[in-house]
Design an enzyme around this catalytic site. Sequence first.
Site, mmCIF file in Angstrom:
data_model
loop_
_atom_site.group_PDB
_atom_site.id
_atom_site.type_symbol
_atom_site.label_atom_id
_atom_site.label_comp_id
_atom_site.label_asym_id
_atom_site.label_seq_id
_atom_site.Cartn_x
_atom_site.Cartn_y
_atom_site.Cartn_z
ATOM 1 N NE ARG A 111 -16.143 -0.748 -7.474
ATOM 2 C CZ ARG A 111 -16.671 -1.141 -6.309
ATOM 3 N NH1 ARG A 111 -16.463 -2.372 -5.861
ATOM 4 N NH2 ARG A 111 -17.405 -0.317 -5.592
ATOM 5 C CB THR B 227 -6.507 -1.170 -4.760
ATOM 6 O OG1 THR B 227 -6.989 -1.739 -5.981
ATOM 7 C CG2 THR B 227 -5.218 -1.846 -4.371
ATOM 8 C CB ALA C 42 -13.099 -9.439 -3.242
ATOM 9 C CD GLU D 199 -18.899 -6.364 -11.392
ATOM 10 O OE1 GLU D 199 -19.724 -5.638 -10.817
ATOM 11 O OE2 GLU D 199 -17.914 -6.847 -10.822
ATOM 12 C CG HIS E 5 -19.582 -6.508 -7.187
ATOM 13 N ND1 HIS E 5 -19.259 -5.424 -7.970
ATOM 14 C CD2 HIS E 5 -19.289 -6.126 -5.916
ATOM 15 C CE1 HIS E 5 -18.813 -4.430 -7.217
ATOM 16 N NE2 HIS E 5 -18.828 -4.834 -5.950
ATOM 17 C CG ASP F 66 -2.068 1.011 1.108
ATOM 18 O OD1 ASP F 66 -1.802 2.118 0.602
ATOM 19 O OD2 ASP F 66 -3.197 0.705 1.520
HETATM 20 N N1 LIG Z 1 -16.532 -7.023 -3.832
HETATM 21 C C1 LIG Z 1 -17.198 -6.277 -2.981
HETATM 22 O O1 LIG Z 1 -18.339 -6.551 -2.665
HETATM 23 C C2 LIG Z 1 -16.525 -5.094 -2.367
HETATM 24 C C3 LIG Z 1 -16.908 -4.685 -1.089
HETATM 25 C C4 LIG Z 1 -16.245 -3.605 -0.525
HETATM 26 C C5 LIG Z 1 -15.236 -2.947 -1.220
HETATM 27 N N2 LIG Z 1 -14.912 -3.351 -2.468
HETATM 28 C C6 LIG Z 1 -13.817 -2.689 -3.202
HETATM 29 O O2 LIG Z 1 -12.634 -2.856 -2.420
HETATM 30 C C7 LIG Z 1 -11.963 -1.621 -2.341
HETATM 31 C C8 LIG Z 1 -11.234 -1.538 -1.015
HETATM 32 O O3 LIG Z 1 -12.158 -1.429 0.041
HETATM 33 P P1 LIG Z 1 -11.711 -0.841 1.465
HETATM 34 O O4 LIG Z 1 -12.949 -0.747 2.270
HETATM 35 O O5 LIG Z 1 -10.578 -1.587 2.029
HETATM 36 O O6 LIG Z 1 -11.252 0.597 1.002
HETATM 37 P P2 LIG Z 1 -10.215 1.567 1.712
HETATM 38 O O7 LIG Z 1 -10.336 2.864 1.013
HETATM 39 O O8 LIG Z 1 -10.406 1.526 3.168
HETATM 40 O O9 LIG Z 1 -8.781 0.916 1.393
HETATM 41 C C9 LIG Z 1 -8.189 0.925 0.127
HETATM 42 C C10 LIG Z 1 -6.684 0.934 0.335
HETATM 43 O O10 LIG Z 1 -6.068 0.805 -0.959
HETATM 44 C C11 LIG Z 1 -4.900 1.626 -0.932
HETATM 45 N N3 LIG Z 1 -4.430 1.919 -2.283
HETATM 46 C C12 LIG Z 1 -4.778 2.926 -3.113
HETATM 47 N N4 LIG Z 1 -4.073 2.855 -4.273
HETATM 48 C C13 LIG Z 1 -3.268 1.770 -4.146
HETATM 49 C C14 LIG Z 1 -2.296 1.177 -5.007
HETATM 50 N N5 LIG Z 1 -2.021 1.673 -6.227
HETATM 51 N N6 LIG Z 1 -1.645 0.075 -4.557
HETATM 52 C C15 LIG Z 1 -1.903 -0.458 -3.346
HETATM 53 N N7 LIG Z 1 -2.795 0.090 -2.487
HETATM 54 C C16 LIG Z 1 -3.480 1.171 -2.896
HETATM 55 C C17 LIG Z 1 -5.330 2.860 -0.159
HETATM 56 O O11 LIG Z 1 -4.218 3.568 0.330
HETATM 57 C C18 LIG Z 1 -6.169 2.262 0.949
HETATM 58 O O12 LIG Z 1 -5.420 1.999 2.105
HETATM 59 C C19 LIG Z 1 -13.055 -0.555 -2.518
HETATM 60 O O13 LIG Z 1 -12.548 0.633 -3.095
HETATM 61 C C20 LIG Z 1 -14.037 -1.215 -3.413
HETATM 62 O O14 LIG Z 1 -13.765 -0.870 -4.753
HETATM 63 C C21 LIG Z 1 -15.533 -4.416 -3.048
HETATM 64 O O1 LIG Z 2 -17.627 -0.755 -2.877
HETATM 65 C C1 LIG Z 2 -18.355 -1.459 -2.175
HETATM 66 O O2 LIG Z 2 -18.632 -1.122 -1.001
HETATM 67 C C2 LIG Z 2 -18.885 -2.765 -2.681
HETATM 68 O O3 LIG Z 2 -18.355 -3.065 -3.916
HETATM 69 C C3 LIG Z 2 -20.361 -2.857 -2.636
HETATM 70 O O4 LIG Z 2 -20.708 -3.936 -1.835
HETATM 71 C C4 LIG Z 2 -20.919 -3.065 -4.006
HETATM 72 O O5 LIG Z 2 -22.155 -3.590 -3.968
HETATM 73 P P1 LIG Z 2 -23.416 -2.809 -4.540
HETATM 74 O O6 LIG Z 2 -23.397 -1.441 -4.025
HETATM 75 O O7 LIG Z 2 -23.329 -2.769 -6.024
HETATM 76 O O8 LIG Z 2 -24.554 -3.601 -4.071
#
Ligand SMILES: NC(=O)c1ccc[n+]([C@@H]2O[C@H](COP(=O)([O-])OP(=O)(O)OC[C@H]3O[C@@H](n4cnc5c(N)ncnc54)[C@H](O)[C@@H]3O)[C@@H](O)[C@H]2O)c1
Ligand SMILES: O=C(O)[C@H](O)[C@H](O)COP(=O)(O)O
Length: 373
Positions: free
Chosen positions: A209, A176, A207, A239, A256, A147
């Site tokens: 994007r 990320t 998990a 998606e 997702h 990170d």
């Molecule tokens: N699949 C799902 O259902 C789901 C659910 C929640 C979040 N997400 C995705 O997961 C991501 C992360 O969630 P989170 O809650 O931990 O977010 P967060 O913002 O708390 O953490 C993201 C981390 O990534 C770091 N980062 C930014 N650019 C980077 C890089 N180039 N290399 C390495 N690290 C980098 C940031 O500094 C930060 O610490 C979200 O942005 C979202 O897109 C997906």
């Molecule tokens: O970024 C997030 O928090 C997650 O990807 C989130 O769970 C996405 O789910 P949606 O909002 O499309 O239901």
Amino acid sequence: MQIFADENMPLVNAFFEDIGNVTLFNGRNVTASQLENADILLVRSVTNVNAELLAKNSKLKFVGTATIGMDHIDQAYLASRNVSFASAPGCNAQSVVEYVLSSLWCLAERYQWPLEKKTVGIVGVGNIGSRLVRALTALNIKVLQCDPVRAEQDNGFEHTDFDLLCQHADIISFHTPLQTLGKWPTRHMLNTTSLQRLKPDCAIINASRGAVIDNHALLNDLLVTHRRRAVVLDVWESEPDILTALLPYVDIATAHIAGHSVEGKARGTEMLYQHCCKLLGQPVIHQLGQVLSVPAMGKLQISEKFRLPDVQNLARLLYDVRRDDAMLRQHLAEQGFDWLRKHYPPRREFGSLQLCGKIVPDYLPQLGFSLAQ
Ligand SMILES: NC(=O)c1ccc[n+]([C@@H]2O[C@H](COP(=O)([O-])OP(=O)(O)OC[C@H]3O[C@@H](n4cnc5c(N)ncnc54)[C@H](O)[C@@H]3O)[C@@H](O)[C@H]2O)c1
Ligand SMILES: O=C(O)[C@H](O)[C@H](O)COP(=O)(O)O
């Protein structure tokens, strides 16, 4: 007050009905005309909030997304119109951690991996990544953290450069945000070049994007390596029209839903409600604990014989990712990606189960389980 909310936002009526009139919409297809009268707009990740969507609205005060990802929101545009904005950081972090753990246990069983001998590279160590580090450390699994943003802010943070992590990880898990521009872009972070740096059998979990991984490059890599690499994909490029040619090569494929625990989604709604109350100067009346349904399993007795290998069975009482993989493979072609998300069966987090016993090992709360009061 006219509140417009995505129809897939649980408990939105329970939280917002005192604030105004709630109208639900389909987040994927919503149009500018539908949102003409909105004072408050509540979205999920499938709605692109930008000048085009808000072209017909002149009264909007607040936009909230019940997600942590914000790549679907044009924040600069909202600021230019003086519209307040909030996301829901951390709302679903535990849910994603449970998804990754379940995936790791599933792969370990399928390929007979000794997980305690594996090194997991975690890319993005924010809300989700840092909880995952805690959980894997509790399970005696070695982690490498990447990170660069945190590394710049905190000298004490143990950062491993992405290229180095690619070379040393046995499993790589992405957490990320999706960023196309800026100093640390993440779009296509895993691409033809970085895929070649991975160990030939390095497993990949995404998990975050979909576009953090170049899906065509991944397909090409899997065709070349003839399935030597385990792959878990919850998120996909483009998606809901995903690259289905990848499916036969993906061990765990889901729609997702990693963050879609009952608690994860409901916390997102609650966080937006709290922001709205603050913005409108209204008291916070509703709390998540009052509106969430009682879980099917309440308390569980842990005996003195409980050991670390038993954790997997305990976790499977609440969640097994193989169910979600089976749902996708069974229904994707006929029902589509969004149907799978809309009809996602309830999944309670580890914390919904209260553990009792004379000695409850420390690693269980570190994984997110609750201790009975
Ligand atoms: N699949 C799902 O259902 C789901 C659910 C929640 C979040 N997400 C995705 O997961 C991501 C992360 O969630 P989170 O809650 O931990 O977010 P967060 O913002 O708390 O953490 C993201 C981390 O990534 C770091 N980062 C930014 N650019 C980077 C890089 N180039 N290399 C390495 N690290 C980098 C940031 O500094 C930060 O610490 C979200 O942005 C979202 O897109 C997906
Ligand atoms: O970024 C997030 O928090 C997650 O990807 C989130 O769970 C996405 O789910 P949606 O909002 O499309 O239901």
